[in-house]
Design a protein around this motif. Structure first.
Motif, short mmCIF file in Angstrom:
data_model
loop_
_atom_site.label_atom_id
_atom_site.label_comp_id
_atom_site.label_asym_id
_atom_site.label_seq_id
_atom_site.Cartn_x
_atom_site.Cartn_y
_atom_site.Cartn_z
N PRO A 161 0.79 -1.23 0.00
CA PRO A 161 0.00 0.00 0.00
C PRO A 161 0.83 1.29 0.00
CG PRO A 161 -0.92 -1.59 1.53
CD PRO A 161 0.39 -2.17 1.07
N ALA A 162 2.08 1.21 0.45
CA ALA A 162 2.93 2.41 0.43
C ALA A 162 3.17 2.90 -0.99
CB ALA A 162 4.26 2.13 1.13
N ASP A 163 3.01 2.00 -1.97
CA ASP A 163 3.18 2.40 -3.37
C ASP A 163 2.29 3.57 -3.75
OD1 ASP A 163 4.94 0.30 -3.76
OD2 ASP A 163 3.52 -0.95 -4.88
N ILE A 164 1.10 3.63 -3.15
CA ILE A 164 0.10 4.59 -3.60
C ILE A 164 0.60 6.03 -3.40
CG2 ILE A 164 -2.25 5.43 -3.25
CD1 ILE A 164 -2.97 2.56 -2.34
N GLN A 165 1.04 6.36 -2.19
CA GLN A 165 1.54 7.71 -1.94
C GLN A 165 2.95 7.91 -2.49
OE1 GLN A 165 -0.23 10.32 -1.06
NE2 GLN A 165 -1.95 8.87 -1.07
N ASN A 166 3.73 6.84 -2.56
CA ASN A 166 5.06 6.96 -3.18
C ASN A 166 4.95 7.32 -4.65
OD1 ASN A 166 6.35 6.34 -0.78
ND2 ASN A 166 6.57 4.16 -1.26
N PHE A 167 3.90 6.81 -5.32
CA PHE A 167 3.69 7.15 -6.73
C PHE A 167 3.31 8.62 -6.86
CE2 PHE A 167 0.93 6.56 -10.70
CZ PHE A 167 2.02 6.66 -11.56
N VAL A 168 2.48 9.12 -5.94
CA VAL A 168 2.14 10.55 -5.94
C VAL A 168 3.41 11.38 -5.79
CG1 VAL A 168 0.90 12.39 -4.75
CG2 VAL A 168 -0.18 10.15 -5.04
N GLN A 169 4.31 10.96 -4.88
CA GLN A 169 5.55 11.70 -4.66
C GLN A 169 6.41 11.71 -5.93
OE1 GLN A 169 6.24 13.51 -2.05
NE2 GLN A 169 8.24 14.16 -2.83
N ILE A 202 -6.29 9.07 -6.70
CA ILE A 202 -6.67 9.72 -7.94
C ILE A 202 -6.52 11.24 -7.90
CG2 ILE A 202 -8.61 10.12 -9.53
CD1 ILE A 202 -9.44 7.23 -9.08
N PRO A 203 -7.00 11.93 -6.87
CA PRO A 203 -6.77 13.38 -6.83
C PRO A 203 -5.27 13.72 -6.76
CG PRO A 203 -8.50 12.76 -5.30
CD PRO A 203 -7.85 11.49 -5.76
N GLY A 204 -4.50 12.86 -6.06
CA GLY A 204 -3.07 13.12 -5.90
C GLY A 204 -2.31 13.10 -7.21
N ILE A 205 -2.51 12.05 -8.01
CA ILE A 205 -1.78 11.98 -9.28
C ILE A 205 -2.37 12.93 -10.31
CG2 ILE A 205 -0.96 9.63 -8.89
CD1 ILE A 205 -3.09 8.62 -10.84
N SER A 206 -3.68 13.18 -10.23
CA SER A 206 -4.32 14.07 -11.21
C SER A 206 -3.78 15.49 -11.11
CB SER A 206 -5.84 14.08 -11.00
OG SER A 206 -6.39 12.80 -11.20
N LYS A 207 -3.32 15.87 -9.95
CA LYS A 207 -2.81 17.23 -9.75
C LYS A 207 -1.56 17.49 -10.57
CE LYS A 207 -1.28 20.32 -6.01
NZ LYS A 207 -1.07 20.44 -4.54
N TYR A 208 -0.77 16.45 -10.80
CA TYR A 208 0.55 16.64 -11.41
C TYR A 208 0.67 16.11 -12.84
CZ TYR A 208 1.61 17.47 -6.51
OH TYR A 208 1.61 17.96 -5.23
N CYS A 262 -10.67 12.86 -10.81
CA CYS A 262 -9.87 13.11 -12.00
C CYS A 262 -10.62 14.07 -12.92
CB CYS A 262 -9.57 11.81 -12.74
SG CYS A 262 -8.46 12.03 -14.16
N PRO A 263 -10.05 15.22 -13.22
CA PRO A 263 -10.74 16.15 -14.13
C PRO A 263 -10.97 15.49 -15.48
CG PRO A 263 -8.88 17.22 -13.04
CD PRO A 263 -8.76 15.76 -12.74
N PRO A 264 -12.19 15.50 -16.01
CA PRO A 264 -12.47 14.79 -17.26
C PRO A 264 -11.61 15.27 -18.42
CG PRO A 264 -14.30 16.22 -16.63
CD PRO A 264 -13.39 16.15 -15.46
N GLU A 265 -11.23 16.56 -18.42
CA GLU A 265 -10.42 17.07 -19.52
C GLU A 265 -9.00 16.51 -19.51
OE1 GLU A 265 -10.31 20.14 -16.16
OE2 GLU A 265 -11.81 18.88 -17.15
#
Length: 484
Positions: A161-169, A202-208, A262-265
């Motif tokens: 599960p640590a992968d999830i936030q590590n991927f955001v980082q 999803i919000p974390g990766i969508s930001k970047y 995730c923003p649709p655009e």
């Protein structure tokens, strides 16, 4: 030492008149291993029509244990040691199409998850990944990076599960560095909730990320005990009372990602240019959700039971007797022949998915992958009929006029490394040859200017052997191999 590689070639330059009703992406993956396919399945960079895509994605590179981005096929990708220099050829496609973007895809199914799980957990390895990716893109002229880690917190993950936030980082740090150079950053992601909920913030990766490709294919396949559509738009025939949230369909996956931040655009909807094949348990029970005993027929080029390219299946439909059906609920076709059952997409089903996605204000379409479209017009509906249908559905009208010009690629700077190859004695002639020590490997033999053979070793995909008679990777039971 640094080498400057100059090469000139005659380019068929196409004068283009493009009218866009909508400014949408058409992101096209190119599976580079298609260059080793036999006969009409062989697909090289020269076969790409760059006018049909806004983004071309070179698939794949990988990483080593230090997190450094590396070529997985140096002979094909690089100019070193008389390699084929596909990186440079691929990026030279932008010469005649100045608005085209090229992305470098890292990862893919065969790379697994473990290396990426380790890399994102370490600030040092993340730094190695970022700096090496930037260097590779700068050296060869790519415009961005496509992340295809399949998948965080899944398969052979090391850190769970640590992968999830590590991927955001990771994507946050990539964004910071890429903004300095104007590089694009995208990712291909698992589409269905059952996987995505365990893999992504999803919000974390969508930001970047600039754009996020939903892999809305392989939703059902011959790994299931019953038949199912590869990429159904909606709930289909035979789905009965299955709750909507438990369905693996394009509409449900798209709604899930939008609802969860995730923003649709930013969403690029994934469409398959291939189908899945099943073997029915009983030829008389042959609809959707019919009992299946596993993988079905293989195509002559992709040579993998359970998968068939559109360019392979359209020929079968013309030359053989198939019962072609249309699931009016799922809005996709399928075909039956005795115990053979095939789920595939055609121009109509792809158009329906594009139109549905536009109704959700998505950012565009991605396709996996262009080398399985009918790129040679074998079936008589024009070259790249599926990709053309997608462009048309997006409101992009392409007309072409042809002129011939000669041009020269930009200078490419690379570093020559000592070849990591065995003795040239394995090679008796140019081209592919078996590995005398390993059934799962083979060599491509080239000749240097002095006339000396240079062997380049390759590994067949998982569970396949090198077929020395047909010169491609094949199922072990179909291959004669006497290596002990």
């Amino acid at each position: 030492m640094n080498l400057k590689c100059f090469f000139a070639f005659t380019l068929l330059t196409v004068g283009i008149n493009i009218v866009k009703a909508r400014d949408k992406l058409v992101l096209c993956y190119y599976g580079t291993w298609a260059t080793y396919r036999p006969s009409l399945g062989k697909f090289d960079v020269e076969n790409i029509d760059p006018n049909l895509c806004t983004h071309l994605v070179y698939s794949f590179v990988g990483i080593n244990t230090q997190g450094t981005v590396i070529s997985l096929d140096p002979y094909l990708d690089l100019p070193d040691n008389w390699g084929r220099d596909n990186f440079a050829k691929f990026n030279a496609l932008k010469i005649g199409t100045p608005n085209l973007k090229t992305l470098l895809a890292v990862g893919g199914w065969n790379e697994g998850s473990a290396k990426y799980s380790r890399m994102v957990a370490s600030s040092i390895l993340r730094r190695n990944f970022i700096t090496s990716a930037i260097k590779m893109m700068q050296d060869y002229g790519f415009d961005g990076l496509n992340l295809d880690w399949e998948y965080p917190n899944r398969r052979d993950t090391v850190n769970g599960p640590a992968d999830i936030q590590n991927f955001v980082q990771l994507v946050k740090e990539l964004r910071t560095e890429f903004d300095k150079y104007g590089f694009e950053l995208s990712a291909a992601v698992a589409a269905v909730e059952a996987v995505a909920v365990q893999a992504y913030d999803i919000p974390g990766i969508s930001k970047y990320l600039d754009h996020i490709g939903l892999m809305t294919y392989d939703l059902y396949g011959p790994w299931d005990p019953v038949t199912g559509h590869n990429s159904p738009l909606h709930k289909g025939e035979g789905d009965g009372n299955i709750p909507r949230e438990q369905l693996y369909t394009v509409d449900v996956a798209l709604d899930y990602w939008i609802k969860n931040g995730c923003p649709p655009e930013k969403i690029i909807l994934g469409l398959p240019l291939y189908g899945h094949t099943f073997t029915l348990v009983n030829a008389d029970e042959n609809g959707l959700r019919a009992p299946s005993s596993g993988t079905g027929i293989a195509g002559p080029y992709t040579s993998t039971n359970g998968i068939i390219g559109y360019n392979e299946f359209c020929v079968k439909l013309q030359r053989e007797t198939w019962n072609v059906r249309y699931d009016s609920l799922a809005q996709v076709p399928y075909a039956v022949q005795n115990r053979n059952w095939v789920s595939y997409d055609d121009t109509g089903s792809l158009t329906a998915k594009v139109q549905y996605g536009l109704g959700k204000n998505i950012g565009g379409i991605m396709v996996w992958s262009i080398e399985t479209d009918d790129f040679r017009n074998v079936c008589g509906k024009g070259k790249f009929p599926l990709l053309n249908a997608i462009n048309k559905a997006l409101g992009i009208n392409i007309t072409t006029t042809t002129t011939t010009t000669t041009t020269t690629t930009p200078t490419v700077s690379t570093t020559t490394k000592a070849p990591n190859t065995p003795s040239e004695s394995v090679c008796k002639s140019e081209g592919p040859t078996a590995d005398p020590m390993d059934c799962t490997s083979f060599y491509i033999c080239t000749v240097d200017p002095s006339g000396k053979f240079i062997p380049h070793k390759f590994k067949c995909p998982s569970n396949l052997y090198w077929d020395k008679n047909n010169l491609y990777c094949n199922y072990p039971e179909l291959v004669e191999c006497n290596v002990k």
